[in-house]
Design an enzyme around this catalytic site. Structure first.
Site, short mmCIF file in Angstrom:
data_model
loop_
_atom_site.label_atom_id
_atom_site.label_comp_id
_atom_site.label_asym_id
_atom_site.label_seq_id
_atom_site.Cartn_x
_atom_site.Cartn_y
_atom_site.Cartn_z
CG HIS A 61 -2.37 -0.29 0.85
ND1 HIS A 61 -3.43 0.27 1.49
CD2 HIS A 61 -2.89 -1.09 -0.10
CE1 HIS A 61 -4.55 -0.17 0.98
NE2 HIS A 61 -4.25 -1.01 0.00
CG HIS A 109 -6.53 -2.09 -8.21
ND1 HIS A 109 -7.55 -1.17 -8.06
CD2 HIS A 109 -6.10 -2.39 -6.96
CE1 HIS A 109 -7.72 -0.91 -6.77
NE2 HIS A 109 -6.85 -1.64 -6.08
#
Length: 390
Positions: free
Chosen positions: A197, A298
């Site tokens: 992240h 994604h």
């Protein structure tokens, strides 16, 4: 044929409001669906769809590139993440319309099927339990095993804590122990990915965690540093023995071209809800293919985004694996009366219905109206109170 209107349908799901975009035409019964979900920016995206409508209404929905050019160039200002997400949802709906009008799946319009199935991976318990604590290694491994037993042979996990410019030794050792325990529990037949992240603020902090995870041989480490610094990502890639991936927070072909030119990652991760839909995704995939880079799109969002990803993956030669969280809410599949996302042996099957092969049940959608989402990043702080990357 003309576009006569654009509507949005907002559906509150776990940690997100799904934003479905419905493009109407002057042909009776012919319309298309797209998805423009963007975490914690629901009202802004819905309003931007309304702002783009005057640029789109009255145009021929079959001229998809032309409509995209209008939205990009006639907006004058660069669209940014909110504008690109709104435009992506509209663009996807145009492909749905075109496929329905011609009686073929969207993948047929993208050059045709290049594979017989689409391999997918999911998050811990499909994300349905929320962010999982890594403190209890046994419970974390139990959840990973439970996820695999749902029918997956690939899973993405979050091992790394909120991090600054350094990687505290105790944290690194805990991550090493956690990763080893997960690999021992799942064995070597399951692919494991891990998402940083963008939490590490420095190359050295990222490298410390990557080196700790390297023995379990992950398929890739996602966003090991914050996106945008291509030189730093390329430097990191040359200093570690694990494939890197990035892309969910990148929007334009130019950004991906920079990654490709520097060979900064092994896999790119465009999100078709943000990068310009199929039009942007095709350009990005071609750039990656020229640099011998794989595409692992994604998508932690709703059923329309999943259907879009499936069509794209079926026709993209350098596709590798698809992120999905089907079932993140118990009524996930109820919101669709047609539903192509069927999991068999860790893969989705190739859809055959025209367009995206999906239909939204608006009556079900109305049962889950907009709510203010829980903003998970509000908890992203270090021990001393410093704001961290979520």
């Amino acid at each position: 044929m003309k576009i006569t209107g654009i509507q949005t349908v907002v559906v509150n799901a776990l940690y997100r409001n799904w934003i479905f975009v419905k493009v109407l035409t002057d042909q009776p019964g012919l319309y298309g669906w797209g998805e423009a979900t963007l975490e914690w920016k629901t009202r802004a995206v819905v309003s931007t769809v309304e702002d783009l409508a005057p640029i789109v209404v009255g145009q021929d929905p079959m001229r998809i590139e032309h409509v995209m050019a209008r939205m990009n160039r006639m907006s004058f200002w660069p669209l940014g993440i909110i504008g690109m997400t709104a435009a992506s949802g509209i663009e996807q709906a145009l492909w749905d319309i075109k496929g329905k009008a011609l009686g073929v799946p969207v993948w047929e319009l993208l050059g045709g099927q290049v594979r017989d199935k689409v391999r997918v991976y999911t998050h811990l318990k499909r994300g349905a339990g929320g962010p999982a604590s890594t403190d209890d290694i046994g419970a974390f491994c139990d959840a990973a095993q439970e996820t695999v037993e749902m029918g997956y042979d690939a899973i993405k996990l979050g091992f790394v804590p909120y991090t600054g410019y350094d990687a505290p030794l105790q944290s690194v050792l805990h991550v090493e122990k956690l990763a080893e325990a997960v690999r021992e529990r799942l064995g070597w037949t399951v692919e494991i990915m891990t998402d940083f992240h963008g939490r590490p603020q420095s190359i050295d902090a990222a490298k410390a965690y990557i080196d700790a995870i390297a023995p379990i041989k992950p398929l890739f480490v996602e966003e090991p540093i914050p996106p945008g610094d291509v030189r730093a990502m390329a430097d990191l890639a040359r200093r570690v023995q694990v494939p890197l991936a990035t892309g969910e927070r990148l929007l334009t072909p130019r950004e991906y071209a920079d990654l490709a030119e520097s060979r900064a990652v092994t896999y790119i991760q465009p999100d078709l809800a943000h990068c310009g839909g199929f039009s942007g995704g095709r350009r990005i995939a071609a750039i990656a293919e020229a640099a011998n880079m794989g595409v692992a799109p994604h998508n932690p969002m709703g059923p329309v985004a999943g259907a879009v990803a499936l069509q794209f993956d079926a026709a993209t030669p350098n596709f590798v694996i698809q992120e999905e969280i089907v079932g993140v809410v118990p009524w996930f599949e109820e919101v669709c009366s047609l539903y192509p996302l069927q999991l068999t042996d860790g893969s989705w099957q190739i859809p055959r219905h025209p367009g995206l092969g999906i239909e939204i049940d608006e009556a079900v959608a109305e049962k889950h109206p907009f709510e203010q989402e829980i903003i998970l990043s509000l908890h992203a702080t270090l021990a001393d109170g410093t704001v961290a990357n979520w």
